[in-house]
Design an enzyme around this catalytic site. Structure first.
Site, PDB file in Angstrom:
ATOM      1  N   GLU A   1       0.753  -0.489  -5.131  1.00 42.35           N
ATOM      2  CA  GLU A   1      -0.184   0.613  -5.332  1.00 42.35           C
ATOM      3  C   GLU A   1       0.669   1.874  -5.480  1.00 42.35           C
ATOM      4  O   GLU A   1       1.067   2.489  -4.498  1.00 42.35           O
ATOM      5  CB  GLU A   1      -1.144   0.755  -4.148  1.00 42.35           C
ATOM      6  CG  GLU A   1      -2.195   1.822  -4.397  1.00 42.35           C
ATOM      7  CD  GLU A   1      -2.673   2.523  -3.141  1.00 42.35           C
ATOM      8  OE1 GLU A   1      -3.717   3.180  -3.208  1.00 42.35           O
ATOM      9  OE2 GLU A   1      -1.989   2.445  -2.108  1.00 42.35           O
TER      10      GLU A   1
ATOM     11  N   ASP B   1       0.828  -1.198   0.000  1.00 36.92           N
ATOM     12  CA  ASP B   1       0.000   0.000   0.000  1.00 36.92           C
ATOM     13  C   ASP B   1       0.867   1.255   0.000  1.00 36.92           C
ATOM     14  O   ASP B   1       1.967   1.269   0.550  1.00 36.92           O
ATOM     15  CB  ASP B   1      -0.891  -0.021   1.248  1.00 36.92           C
ATOM     16  CG  ASP B   1      -1.814   1.171   1.335  1.00 36.92           C
ATOM     17  OD1 ASP B   1      -2.705   1.292   0.472  1.00 36.92           O
ATOM     18  OD2 ASP B   1      -1.646   1.996   2.258  1.00 36.92           O
TER      19      ASP B   1
END
Length: 738
Positions: free
Chosen positions: A472, A417
């Protein structure tokens, strides 16, 4: 037994829970020709030393009313041999016979400690945390925690009344790791660490950073996990793991169902609680498999204190959240997934962590896991600490947690993330609020090295084969999926955030205005093969006022769902792996709400069941048609047929595999049916209409081409052959040579 000295300064320091070296005074020590045993047991009434067979070796005299006892063992032990005795302790309400924690030698291997200090994640996995094991034939728990800035660390828990005086730990210099073996306790014990800062100030009780099990929030204690049970778990997925190891995922069909497990299923009859892993295994796994997805991706499940963070503010990166049951439950969930043909991807957050007092912030009184300078160590958007991944031990700690998910739980992928926030030192910071790198630039060189190390580790011999990594990353950082040997970051896949933003912006436009935004749908092909991409319609796009996917679409209810169906048809034919967040598969109207559930009641309506059926069929066709996935990352797998018909908002392209198989996608993004639309096709003859998102089964008007079209030798769109098509309103067609 004879009296034995117990230094007054030692007594005061022990009673004040501030002794820096408890092994220097507690336990057995040679004093002259005698072996003297000293112990600190506040609240004890009487203490005796007993032999293994139960015979009394002698009395330990109380040398301080606060609980210090000392005495000499009788002769008979060989010099240098660890004295063999137990302590028989009379408490006000019970008697306890237990080995002396301070009679055991050092626990952790010096080589492993040195490797941890050098940044080896395997050493972190081996050394740190709580482990139930036998020492010299005695069952107990070995505790170890990294806290080099602390002046004293104790382990506290139910087993010692949470009394920091009872079990102070040994510091292993120079590595900054504190260790202690506590006899006769085991898996299931609650515990924390009680630390004093370098200046002696007591810190809040801290949860174990490497705990493999925790209490369910809002409680915050760590729990000794039964790692032996986890490591002996009866896996039956050998065939799955062998197939995964040999699978070329970049050229395989990948369609990911993203799930927030805390809200996917709730039990209304029990206070709307979240489902357990076993309940999710029985409901989520067959649902996702039945929908044709290849993987489920779970928003972060490492224990997190605040439910409103959706898991993205974790404090226990090794521990599956206790919200869903014990760690073994998650292993069973993955086992069920593999048996159903589903891979499991977990989200992983090495960028930042929250500032809860029991957590990692100022763990030992210093900026241990975070940067000391707030310009580097505090995230202004999320109000969280930023991990100092350039510190070798922190990098090892984080990557060790990723290895633990891969080894202990057989996960198939790890999505990292907030990669962009790691790569740029000025991410979300104004001038003067960030610190340049050593060359004066904005690139975070330490994070780059960390991410490369992470990928090299997950793709190397330290990890099980075939574990995929996903980034991401929302910028144009080059080489995210390039090998580290070629100066890339080494990820297997990158989320294509630009594609997602551009295409959703196009779909938000009223169809009458889409001709002015035509390039938003074609621009993604300019860079589609620069990385290995995932096309993400994730949780981030259906929350915080952005609206659900269906709600983003213009028009009345029918047009909104028709737009969404056409978009899905475009997306599933587009190069790149697919990702869809829960609720999107049946076009729910509401945004994602972490404290609710998807709007499952909408499936009572035929229109929403139709969208769900379409997603299922898209997944199955995508898996069955090699042209749609075999060359996802190569220009040879895609060619425009119609990319410039902005006046009609029509797009058409061909997908190919390396064996020459083809599939053509045609999209009409206006509500106007197009009759006799002549489309150039790359081969003559009959083309089957294998998908029509306007089909009646999906909630459409069932306009189309009767199942097939004929390509004749009439040139169009640069092709020798063409067919006259009927393009349904707000729809995508897929054609395949019959």
């Amino acid at each position: 037994m004879t009296d034995a000295p117990f230094d007054r300064a030692d007594i005061d320091a022990l009673l004040g829970a501030r002794h820096p070296d408890p092994f220097a005074c507690l336990g057995p020590h040679r004093v002259g020709d005698a072996t003297v045993v000293r112990t600190l047991l506040p609240g004890a009434l009487r203490v005796r030393a007993i032999a293994a067979g139960g015979g009394v070796l002698g009395e330990l005299r109380q040398v301080d009313p606060a609980g210090c006892f000392a005495g000499a063992l009788p002769d008979g032990q060989e010099r240098g041999e660890r004295p063999r005795y137990r302590l028989s302790i009379d408490w006000p309400d019970a008697r306890q016979d237990v080995e002396d924690a301070y009679a055991f030698g050092t626990l952790l291997d010096e080589d492993a400690l040195a490797r941890f200090a050098a940044g080896d994640p395997r050493a972190a996995l081996a050394c740190l945390g709580a482990r139930a094991l036998d020492m010299d034939g005695v069952p107990g728990v070995r505790f170890a925690v990294w806290a080099p800035g602390a002046s004293r660390v104790s382990v506290v828990g139910d087993f010692n009344g949470w009394d920091a005086r009872r079990h102070p730990m040994r510091l292993r210099r120079p590595w900054g790791v504190w260790e202690l073996f506590v006899p006769r306790i085991g898996a299931g014990e609650r515990y924390k660490f009680a630390l004093r800062a370098r200046d002696g100030a007591a810190l809040p009780l801290k949860a174990d950073p490497c705990a493999c099990r925790t209490e369910a929030p809002p409680r915050t204690a760590s729990i000794v996990a039964d790692l032996d049970a986890l490591e002996r778990f009866g896996w039956h997925d050998d065939a799955w793991l062998r197939a995964r190891a040999s699978l070329d995922l970049a050229h395989a069909p990948v369609s990911i169902y993203e799930v927030h497990p805390e809200s996917w299923l709730r039990v209304a009859a029990e206070g709307n609680r979240s489902a357990t892993w076993d309940e999710l295994a029985q409901r989520l796994i067959p649902y996702a498999a039945g929908m044709g997805f290849s993987h489920v991706e779970l928003t972060p499940i490492a224990e997190y204190p605040f439910g409103g963070s959706w898991g993205y503010q974790s404090l226990s990166p090794f521990a599956p959240s206790a919200r869903f049951g014990p760690p073994e439950g998650f292993a069973r969930f993955v086992e069920h997934a593999h048996a159903a043909g589903l891979g499991v991807i977990v989200d992983w957050v090495p960028a930042h962590f929250p500032d809860d007092p029991h957590g990692l912030g100022k763990f030992d009184g210093t900026a241990l896991f975070e940067h000391a300078d707030p310009r580097e160590g505090w995230h202004p958007d999320w109000h969280t600490h930023v991990f100092n991944v350039g510190r070798r031990e922190v990098g090892a700690f984080l990557i060790a947690s990723a290895l633990a998910w891969a080894h202990r739980y057989h996960v198939d992928g790890i999505r990292v993330d907030a990669v962009a926030s790691m790569l740029y030192r000025d991410y979300s910071r104004a001038a003067g609020e960030w610190v340049p790198n050593v060359y004066g630039g904005r690139e975070n060189l330490e994070s780059i090295a960390f991410l490369k190390h992470f990928n090299d580790t997950l793709h190397g011999p330290a990890a099980p084969p075939g574990v995929a990594t996903f980034a991401e990353e929302s910028t144009a950082w080059p080489g995210v999926t390039a090998p580290t040997a070629e100066h890339g970051l080494g990820f297997d896949f990158k989320w294509n955030m630009g594609w997602m933003h551009d295409t959703l912006a196009y779909l938000r436009e009223d169809p009458i205005h889409r001709r002015h935004h035509h390039d938003r749908l074609t621009f993604g092909l300019v860079y589609a093969f620069s990385e290995r991409f995932v096309l993400p319609l994730s949780h981030d796009e259906v929350v915080h006022g952005k609206g659900s996917l269906a709600a983003k679409m213009p028009g009345d209810a029918w047009q909104r769902l028709a737009n969404l169906r056409a978009y899905f048809g475009f997306m599933w034919a587009h190069p790149g792996k697919k990702l869809l967040f829960m609720g999107g598969e049946f076009a729910q109207w509401g945004e994602f709400a972490h404290d609710a559930t998807p709007q499952w009641d909408l499936l009572d309506a035929p229109a929403h069941r139709g969208v769900q059926r379409l997603v299922r069929d898209l997944n199955r066709l995508h898996a069955a048609e090699p042209a749609l996935h075999a060359l996802d990352d190569r220009p040879a797998g895609f060619a425009w047929l119609v990319g410039d018909d902005r006046n009609n908002s029509v797009f058409a392209f061909v997908r190919r595999d390396d064996a020459g198989r083809m599939l053509v996608a045609v999209c009409n993004f206006t509500p106007v049916p197009r009759t006799d639309y002549r489309l150039g096709l790359p081969a003559p003859g009959r083309w089957a209409e294998v998908l029509n998102t306007d089909g009646a089964a999906y909630g459409g008007t069932d306009a189309g081409n009767g199942g097939a079209v004929q390509a004749d030798e009439i040139p169009a769109h640069g092709e020798r052959w063409s067919a006259a098509l009927r393009l349904p309103p707000l729809a995508t067609l897929w054609l395949r040579p019959a």
